[in-house]
Design an enzyme around this catalytic site. Structure first.
Site, PDB file in Angstrom:
ATOM      1  N   HIS A 156       0.846  -1.207   0.000  1.00 21.56           N
ATOM      2  CA  HIS A 156       0.000   0.000   0.000  1.00 21.56           C
ATOM      3  C   HIS A 156       0.880   1.256   0.000  1.00 21.56           C
ATOM      4  O   HIS A 156       0.663   2.189  -0.795  1.00 21.56           O
ATOM      5  CB  HIS A 156      -0.908  -0.020   1.233  1.00 21.56           C
ATOM      6  CG  HIS A 156      -1.762   1.199   1.398  1.00 21.56           C
ATOM      7  ND1 HIS A 156      -3.110   1.201   1.143  1.00 21.56           N
ATOM      8  CD2 HIS A 156      -1.463   2.465   1.797  1.00 21.56           C
ATOM      9  CE1 HIS A 156      -3.593   2.403   1.374  1.00 21.56           C
ATOM     10  NE2 HIS A 156      -2.605   3.185   1.779  1.00 21.56           N
ATOM     11  N   GLU A 157       1.881   1.276   0.870  1.00 21.45           N
ATOM     12  CA  GLU A 157       2.762   2.446   0.950  1.00 21.45           C
ATOM     13  C   GLU A 157       3.647   2.564  -0.293  1.00 21.45           C
ATOM     14  O   GLU A 157       3.959   3.663  -0.751  1.00 21.45           O
ATOM     15  CB  GLU A 157       3.625   2.371   2.208  1.00 21.45           C
ATOM     16  CG  GLU A 157       2.843   2.322   3.504  1.00 21.45           C
ATOM     17  CD  GLU A 157       1.788   3.393   3.605  1.00 21.45           C
ATOM     18  OE1 GLU A 157       2.026   4.527   3.162  1.00 21.45           O
ATOM     19  OE2 GLU A 157       0.682   3.081   4.096  1.00 21.45           O
ATOM     20  N   HIS A 160       1.980   4.506  -2.943  1.00 18.75           N
ATOM     21  CA  HIS A 160       2.124   5.943  -2.693  1.00 18.75           C
ATOM     22  C   HIS A 160       3.489   6.433  -3.170  1.00 18.75           C
ATOM     23  O   HIS A 160       3.607   7.434  -3.870  1.00 18.75           O
ATOM     24  CB  HIS A 160       2.021   6.241  -1.188  1.00 18.75           C
ATOM     25  CG  HIS A 160       0.645   6.184  -0.623  1.00 18.75           C
ATOM     26  ND1 HIS A 160      -0.408   6.928  -1.116  1.00 18.75           N
ATOM     27  CD2 HIS A 160       0.144   5.491   0.432  1.00 18.75           C
ATOM     28  CE1 HIS A 160      -1.491   6.695  -0.394  1.00 18.75           C
ATOM     29  NE2 HIS A 160      -1.182   5.811   0.551  1.00 18.75           N
ATOM     30  N   ASN A 167      -5.030   7.546  -1.186  1.00 19.74           N
ATOM     31  CA  ASN A 167      -5.951   6.682  -0.452  1.00 19.74           C
ATOM     32  C   ASN A 167      -7.352   6.729  -1.035  1.00 19.74           C
ATOM     33  O   ASN A 167      -7.808   7.758  -1.536  1.00 19.74           O
ATOM     34  CB  ASN A 167      -6.004   7.100   1.020  1.00 19.74           C
ATOM     35  CG  ASN A 167      -4.719   6.788   1.748  1.00 19.74           C
ATOM     36  OD1 ASN A 167      -4.051   5.811   1.438  1.00 19.74           O
ATOM     37  ND2 ASN A 167      -4.368   7.610   2.721  1.00 19.74           N
TER      38      ASN A 167
END
Length: 909
Positions: A156-157, A160, A167
């Protein structure tokens, strides 16, 4: 020879174009290499942490591989181990890997309990992030219920960090209306769950269904959407990777385009997978046909700092007192900037190279003073940069390998042969910091820094801008703990006439004060120097060096907290003041200011973006006054006030990162960036909000029909509002401008995109819009007009904006950039009835009819609360006729009331 140099310069510029990043990550045959995960020096020694990092990346790699349709995996990772941890045979010395260019930082939470993983993102949609932050407790698996498995959260990170997606949840607005229906902010819409609220009183808590809010049509405050533990939906990782079945990113087909989340706001309602597909990573790879290997790891331990100054003393250094200025800046570095325990050598060069000092370890002021005496005092001859570098390699190799060693290369001249040693520089493993002095410094210096991960700076001949001092003050170690770094509190200069005074103040705050140094330089004669501490005591004892034309005072112990006042008097000369200090304590993080630009090369008319990050540890500092000074190679300066308002160039409001577009190009060539930051009575520190760009904190799960709540998230904003008074100065390095036309420079800069448009219903039929005003040129000046369009179809508004219904904005006069705009209107040609969803977007237009990009799309849903039926009065009965033995039991009355309330709830939606 000229054509050769031009071709080399064009090649260099081509290599440097694109986003500026310190990262060493490379994508090689679908595998990410060069990932650096650093353990903060303040993390207590714990070898299991290293294994936790390995486990996380190892688990994350196949998850990433499947999520990206067999396109990407983690190939190798370097783990940076603090210098203060025990040494081991398997720990090797780093090369170009430093804390400065680490992609992931493992640090203690601040405050305790704030263990959410998050990513710092300075840029917009599709732009790489800066760094992922993790905590030891998270890596140890102690937050599984809240954030899911560590490997999944890391992916998930990574999305980014690497692809600039955002998000797909929203902690500030967890529900929205669509066609009169209340919907949770999820992606995809296939995620199932229940809307409940936990109410606690007297130590006991009860879970209840959420009540409806009659005014908004949504749920009561505190209502949560709790997902079922058992799901079938596979998307999306940017909503909640902690759901077991979620293994994909949302695509164009299943993306929830209506949900009010960051991904929709910042990425024009595009799905995360669409943004990833637009990335350079995606475009340069094809899916693999075999399973990827497991990641490999290298364990690197930080060692002593080894640095060699390589200083130009060619004939051109006599121009404009450059040699004197080199001595002044060199002394600042040797007396103050370089950390205790470091090894320092000095090499000078003209047509050949000369070793002025072999490596000397700095253990006291004695070594520092001895090294200052070896700085060059005469200048003559040509310029052979490669000779200087090769001599520095020899000096370093006498004691240590060149891997990870640093070289500070300063030159003001051209050298046709500099590219001849590029390969040797690459092979050395050394980090080359470059300082370009004056307008004619070798054009290939930037490539030297770029290929080795070094800092690139530029200093003009405008002495009053103090650029050379700033460049050397910025050369703190990339690996030492921040408590050991030299921190620049002030940097000023002024050309005085007729016995004028240069007056000012410097704030020494509680986070600094150790090794505080006041340094004054002049160009002709010793000025009068007056300095008072916060108690009003005059400070004497300046060490005066008339040969170098500088004077300095080292404050013993810890400098007094408060405002220090100075007054300098002189005639017909230029004075500068530089003040540096260090952290007052190894346990109290100092307020730090770091700055950079978004690209190495600004190609007109593409604007540059200046970013300044102000933090105390992991806490962002809010409401500071931040000013950037941009100086061109011609010596002209432009001043920018940087903002943390979430508009224009600023990606996120209130994250302690201040930003602004730069469009005031005046010539081709190098530009330097310098930043002043002041914290006063309106400044506050705030714990970083990990949820802006981080994994979602799951409030609970539904298992077997039962809500199982997780512990409440810690109060991460408890320090908000605390005042911080400080002063800081920082070098933001340099960039190169190309394709700038000759004056008069045409206006080719449109207004910037509006990114914070919000809409709400006012009264029954009016719509209230608010946004931050863009400018005439990006976020500068004043736009000429606004075009506002509306639609009941979100995709039609996005894709066919010019064909959508236009709102009458005759009375809407744009305000100056960064002002708050408010506009209220009534939709007149759209039937705006109860349950209507309306989508709104804005375009700004400047005086030469250049248009901004379409703004983010705001949404309103008209919700008209139903009228409550008036109570029917009961027939009045005389008191004597009251029948206490009525045949309608009380339970029947309650049933009637519940039936009526149920009908009311149904009418509410």
């Amino acid at each position: 020879m000229g054509s050769f140099k031009n071709s080399v310069f064009i090649l260099v510029l081509h290599l440097l174009e694109g986003a500026l990043s310190d990262s060493l990550i490379q994508l090689n045959n679908n595998g990410y290499e060069g990932i650096v995960i650093a353990i903060d020096p303040n993390v207590p020694e714990d070898e299991t942490l290293i294994q936790h990092i390995k486990d996380m990346v190892t688990d994350a790699s196949p998850y990433l591989f499947e999520a990206t349709e067999k396109r990407f995996y983690f190939k190798n990772v370097a783990i940076l181990i603090p210098e203060n941890w025990k040494t081991k045979p398997e720990y090797v010395k780093p090369k170009l890997e430093t804390y400065k260019n680490a992609d992931v930082l493992v640090a203690e939470p601040n405050p305790t309990g704030n263990d959410g993983p998050y990513t710092e993102q300075m840029g917009g949609c599709g732009e790489k992030g800066d760094r992922i932050y993790l905590t030891p407790d998270f890596l140890a698996g102690n937050k599984l219920l809240q954030y899911g498995p560590q490997g999944r959260a890391f992916v998930h990170e990574w999305a980014h960090l690497r692809w600039g997606v955002f998000n797909e949840y929203n902690n500030d607005q967890k529900f929205y209306l669509s066609n009169r229906r209340k919907k949770p902010v999820t992606c995809s819409a296939g995620i199932t769950g229940e809307t409940v609220i936990e109410k606690c009183q007297g130590g006991s808590c009860v879970t209840q269904p959420c009540k409806h809010d009659r005014k908004t049509g949504l749920y009561e405050e505190g209502c949560e959407f709790i997902p079922h533990k058992s799901q079938t939906e596979k998307a999306s990782i940017m909503y909640s990777q902690s759901i077991d079945t979620v293994v994909k990113f949302c695509t164009e087909k299943n993306h929830n385009k209506e949900a009010p989340n960051q991904q929709n706001t910042k990425c024009n309602r595009r799905s995360t997978w669409e943004v990833i597909q637009d990335s350079e990573d995606f475009k340069t790879t094809t899916p693999m046909t075999t399973q990827p290997p497991k990641p490999t790891f290298s364990l690197l331990q930080i060692g002593q700092r080894i640095v060699c100054l390589v200083l130009d003393k060619s004939g051109s250094m006599t121009i404009g007192n450059r040699l004197k200025r080199l001595n002044q800046a060199g002394k600042l570095f040797l007396l103050q900037t370089v950390e205790q325990g470091s090894w320092v050598g000095i090499v000078t060069f003209d047509s050949a190279a000369y070793v002025q000092s072999e490596l000397v370890q700095i253990n006291s002021a004695t070594e520092r003073e001895t090294l200052t005496k070896t700085l060059p005092t005469t200048a003559s001859g040509g310029t052979s940069i490669c000779s200087g570098l090769q001599s520095a390699f020899t000096v370093i190799k006498k004691k240590y390998p060149t891997d990870g060693a640093e070289i500070v290369l300063l030159t003001d001249g051209e050298d046709n042969t500099i590219s001849a040693c590029f390969d040797e520089v690459k092979q050395s493993g050394a980090i080359i910091h470059t300082v370009a002095l004056g307008p004619s410094a070798a054009q290939e210096l930037e490539e030297m820094s770029k290929m080795t991960g070094g800092l690139q700076t530029y200093a003009s001949d405008q002495v009053q801008n103090n650029g050379l001092m700033d460049a050397f003050a910025a050369l703190s170690s990339g690996n030492k703990a921040v408590s050991q770094h030299s921190i620049q509190l002030e940097s000023r200069g002024l050309t005085l006439q007729n016995s004028q005074w240069m007056n000012g103040t410097v704030t020494v705050d509680s986070t600094v004060g150790k090794d505080t140094l006041f340094l004054i330089t002049w160009t002709t004669d010793l000025p009068q120097i007056l300095l008072w501490d916060p108690s009003g005591n005059k400070q004497d004892g300046f060490v005066v060096d008339t040969n170098t034309k500088m004077a300095y005072l080292q404050i013993p112990d810890i400098a007094k907290i408060g405002i220090w006042k100075y007054s300098l008097q002189a005639s017909s000369q230029t004075l500068t003041l530089t003040v540096t200090s260090r952290a007052s304590s190894a346990t109290l993080p100092p307020v730090t200011v770091t700055s950079k630009v978004n690209k190495d090369t600004g190609k007109f008319p593409s604007p540059m973006v200046v970013y300044v990050k102000i933090h105390q540890g992991t806490k962002p500092i809010l409401r500071a006054k931040v000013t950037a000074l941009i100086e061109s190679v011609d010596g002209k300066t432009a001043t920018l006030e940087l903002l943390d308002n979430g508009a224009g160039a600023d990606a996120t409001k209130g994250d302690g990162i201040y930003s602004r577009y730069f469009t005031a190009y005046d010539t081709n060539g190098r530009y330097s960036v310098k930043v002043w930051a002041l914290g006063g009575v309106n400044t506050a520190s705030q714990t970083v909000s990990a949820q802006q760009n981080g994994a979602m904190y799951i409030p609970g799960w539904i298992e077997n029909g039962e809500v199982k709540w997780n512990p409440p998230r810690p109060d991460i904003n408890k320090d908000q509002g605390k005042q911080v008074c400080f002063s800081r100065t920082s070098s933001g390095g340099s960039f190169v401008a190309t394709d700038v036309p000759k004056a008069p420079i045409p206006d080719l800069f449109p207004p910037c995109k509006i990114t914070d448009l919000k809409a709400k219903i006012q009264g029954d039929e009016l719509i209230n819009l608010t946004w931050t005003a863009p400018g005439d040129d990006y976020d500068h000046g004043t736009a000429d007009k606004y075009i506002i369009r509306i639609s009941t179809n979100i995709l039609e508004l996005r894709d066919k904006f010019n064909e959508s219904l236009q709102v009458n904005t005759t009375d809407l006069i744009p305000k100056e950039a960064n002002s708050e705009e408010v506009f209220v209107f009534k939709p007149e040609t759209i039937t705006f009835t109860n349950g209507t969803d309306l989508f709104i977007a804005i375009q700004a237009v400047d005086k030469v009819s250049l248009k901004s990009e379409i703004s983010n799309i705001a949404q309103v849903s008209l919700f008209i609360p139903p009228e409550i039926p008036p109570e029917k009065p009961s027939p009045s009965l005389p008191c004597p006729d009251i029948n206490i033995n009525s045949t309608i039991p009380g339970i029947h009355i309650l049933k009637i009331m519940w039936k009526w309330l149920g009908e009311l709830q149904i009418s509410l939606g």
